[in-house]
Design a protein around this motif. Sequence first.
Motif, PDB file in Angstrom:
ATOM      1  N   ALA A 410      36.731  36.378  31.067  1.00 53.61           N
ATOM      2  CA  ALA A 410      38.022  36.732  31.652  1.00 53.61           C
ATOM      3  C   ALA A 410      37.869  37.083  33.131  1.00 53.61           C
ATOM      4  O   ALA A 410      38.703  36.688  33.957  1.00 53.61           O
ATOM      5  N   LEU A 411      36.831  37.825  33.469  1.00 54.53           N
ATOM      6  CA  LEU A 411      36.612  38.181  34.865  1.00 54.53           C
ATOM      7  C   LEU A 411      36.398  36.935  35.710  1.00 54.53           C
ATOM      8  O   LEU A 411      36.950  36.814  36.815  1.00 54.53           O
ATOM      9  N   ALA A 412      35.618  35.987  35.202  1.00 54.63           N
ATOM     10  CA  ALA A 412      35.385  34.738  35.933  1.00 54.63           C
ATOM     11  C   ALA A 412      36.682  33.940  36.076  1.00 54.63           C
ATOM     12  O   ALA A 412      36.956  33.354  37.140  1.00 54.63           O
ATOM     13  N   GLU A 413      37.500  33.909  35.025  1.00 51.80           N
ATOM     14  CA  GLU A 413      38.781  33.194  35.102  1.00 51.80           C
ATOM     15  C   GLU A 413      39.721  33.857  36.100  1.00 51.80           C
ATOM     16  O   GLU A 413      40.446  33.171  36.840  1.00 51.80           O
ATOM     17  N   ALA A 414      39.722  35.178  36.133  1.00 52.54           N
ATOM     18  CA  ALA A 414      40.564  35.891  37.097  1.00 52.54           C
ATOM     19  C   ALA A 414      40.074  35.645  38.521  1.00 52.54           C
ATOM     20  O   ALA A 414      40.884  35.477  39.441  1.00 52.54           O
ATOM     21  N   ASP A 416      38.610  32.988  39.572  1.00 51.48           N
ATOM     22  CA  ASP A 416      39.032  31.627  39.914  1.00 51.48           C
ATOM     23  C   ASP A 416      40.514  31.590  40.278  1.00 51.48           C
ATOM     24  O   ASP A 416      40.917  30.886  41.215  1.00 51.48           O
ATOM     25  N   LEU A 417      41.311  32.348  39.560  1.00 52.46           N
ATOM     26  CA  LEU A 417      42.753  32.371  39.827  1.00 52.46           C
ATOM     27  C   LEU A 417      43.066  32.850  41.231  1.00 52.46           C
ATOM     28  O   LEU A 417      43.948  32.305  41.910  1.00 52.46           O
ATOM     29  N   VAL A 418      42.366  33.875  41.698  1.00 48.58           N
ATOM     30  CA  VAL A 418      42.705  34.496  42.987  1.00 48.58           C
ATOM     31  C   VAL A 418      41.840  33.984  44.137  1.00 48.58           C
ATOM     32  O   VAL A 418      42.060  34.363  45.288  1.00 48.58           O
ATOM     33  N   SER A 419      40.872  33.119  43.842  1.00 43.19           N
ATOM     34  CA  SER A 419      39.849  32.770  44.840  1.00 43.19           C
ATOM     35  C   SER A 419      40.392  32.055  46.066  1.00 43.19           C
ATOM     36  O   SER A 419      39.829  32.175  47.159  1.00 43.19           O
ATOM     37  N   SER A 420      41.477  31.317  45.915  1.00 42.49           N
ATOM     38  CA  SER A 420      41.995  30.540  47.045  1.00 42.49           C
ATOM     39  C   SER A 420      43.089  31.265  47.821  1.00 42.49           C
ATOM     40  O   SER A 420      43.660  30.710  48.769  1.00 42.49           O
ATOM     41  N   TRP A 421      43.401  32.507  47.432  1.00 38.05           N
ATOM     42  CA  TRP A 421      44.451  33.238  48.134  1.00 38.05           C
ATOM     43  C   TRP A 421      43.977  33.670  49.509  1.00 38.05           C
ATOM     44  O   TRP A 421      42.838  34.130  49.686  1.00 38.05           O
ATOM     45  N   GLY A 446      45.211  28.113  42.745  1.00 35.92           N
ATOM     46  CA  GLY A 446      44.973  27.156  43.809  1.00 35.92           C
ATOM     47  C   GLY A 446      45.747  27.442  45.071  1.00 35.92           C
ATOM     48  O   GLY A 446      45.797  26.617  45.981  1.00 35.92           O
ATOM     49  N   GLY A 447      46.391  28.614  45.138  1.00 40.80           N
ATOM     50  CA  GLY A 447      47.189  28.960  46.306  1.00 40.80           C
ATOM     51  C   GLY A 447      48.547  28.305  46.341  1.00 40.80           C
ATOM     52  O   GLY A 447      49.286  28.456  47.320  1.00 40.80           O
TER      53      GLY A 447
END
Length: 516
Positions: A410-414, A416-421, A446-447
């Motif tokens: 879950a931490l890795a998925e989260a 990934d979700l916020v990584s492009s912001w 993906g922003g």
Amino acid sequence: RRGRRGLSSGVKKRKETTNDDDDDERRRPRLRRNEGERMHKVRGGAGLRRVHVPPPARAARVRTRVASKDSVDVNQQLKRDDLIEYIQGGCRPKELWRIGTEHEKFAFRLADKKRADYDDIRNILNKICSEFHWSPIMERENIIGAKLQGQSVTLEPGGQLELSGAPLETLHETCAETQSHLFQMKTIAAEYGVTFLGLGFDPKTTIEDVPMMPKERYKIMKAYMPTRGTLGHNMMFRSCTIQVNLDFDSEEDMIRKARVSLALQPVATALFANSPLMEGKLNGFQSYRRRVWDDVDPDRCGYLPWVFEDGFGFEKYVDYALDVPMYFVYRNGKYIDVAGQSFKDFMKGNLTAIPGEIATMQDWEDHLTTIFPEIRLKRFLEMRGADGGPWNMICALPAFWVGLLYDEQALAEAEDLVSSWSDADRLNMQLNVAEKGLKLQCAGRGGKPTTMQSLAQDVLKISRGGLQRRGHGEGGFLDKLQAIADKGQTQAEDLQFKYNNLWQGNIDPIFVDGFM
């Protein structure tokens, strides 16, 4: 522990706590958890070295803490590395991770719909001690809280009552703890004609009419806050929150969790938004509590963009905390006003109010509780973005964050979700979620442009997966949040509808509908 998250009651010799939302009493359970934990020592040669201590199963638990207030000579001048080591001493292996939930609630007299004063609160606290075997927490002759088996009930500045829960393993335990506490408090309060409201902001009382509790630290804070912002007194006297304190096993783990939780704090703010009313009228916000924090004190509150920069870690946070002006020093049973002065000077014995007195590790611990960003680092991470709420929302807040942060997938998925912001994406959410809630236009995966409602649904899916993999059957604690996200209507919008269509501009029905 506002919560002021840092405003309540004491450790060891002390009889009470610190501000914001953080009190000494509020942090007491967290200190206890460090018994038998795995310590980490800072910067030995090629990086971070781990030092293992005996596990908690052994009868003689080891109480040694790295650079703790128990191990540092009070006459020895603290160094910056001592402060870093103190925070790093909170690292603990996953099998020792716990959940510490805190919530605040307003106490009102049913007869006149006014905030309960200290006489009312004193009666309730004395009765909880006599009827349910809690131990009183005293400041001089005044009872200011109660404690029992790792839990504490403490007073915020305007008589808001806070439960700081014990560090527990599962959400079932923390929810049962909350349910038991509310049963006790509501049973006793009813005898005195007092009821509780689970909201993020006082819907009725003017700032002038809120009674002030007899705690010395609050006098210092009340005098200082207007010099730094216009809404500090609103935070102190008219706001309530739900928070959860969570662990990390290393500096790297802390960094990952801090970045994810700071990026997603606006999602929690939207899902828990519950403060659209003030002084009997709509205030134009879904979370006015969150709006208040924007104008309390820029030195110690708000969003920390440097958390996302290279170089963030224990050292960076310590340097930030050292630059935050102090409120007080506690010596010989008294709070000494040093508001606005430097902790760095205190470490050198150069405070004008107490010349020659040098800071101890207890002073550093106190100082950390007077810093109020959206997430706060001590020897654990505090999630601070949610409004106060009723019982099922109190249970939902730790569920939301435990699902995201206590499961590796879950931490890795989260992440990934916020990584492009971008910085602008994150700032947009921080600045506008208090007003717009789930209707906010924001960045998503993906922003790409999306709504806060859609983003919340994505985040809840990740959190639910994390809870399922924990294997404790905890997913149901997210059901209330899921219903809010799927409907796209916050608790605040429900209250707005009632105010306009059912209550006809009279908020008194909230004292029934807003029950804990």
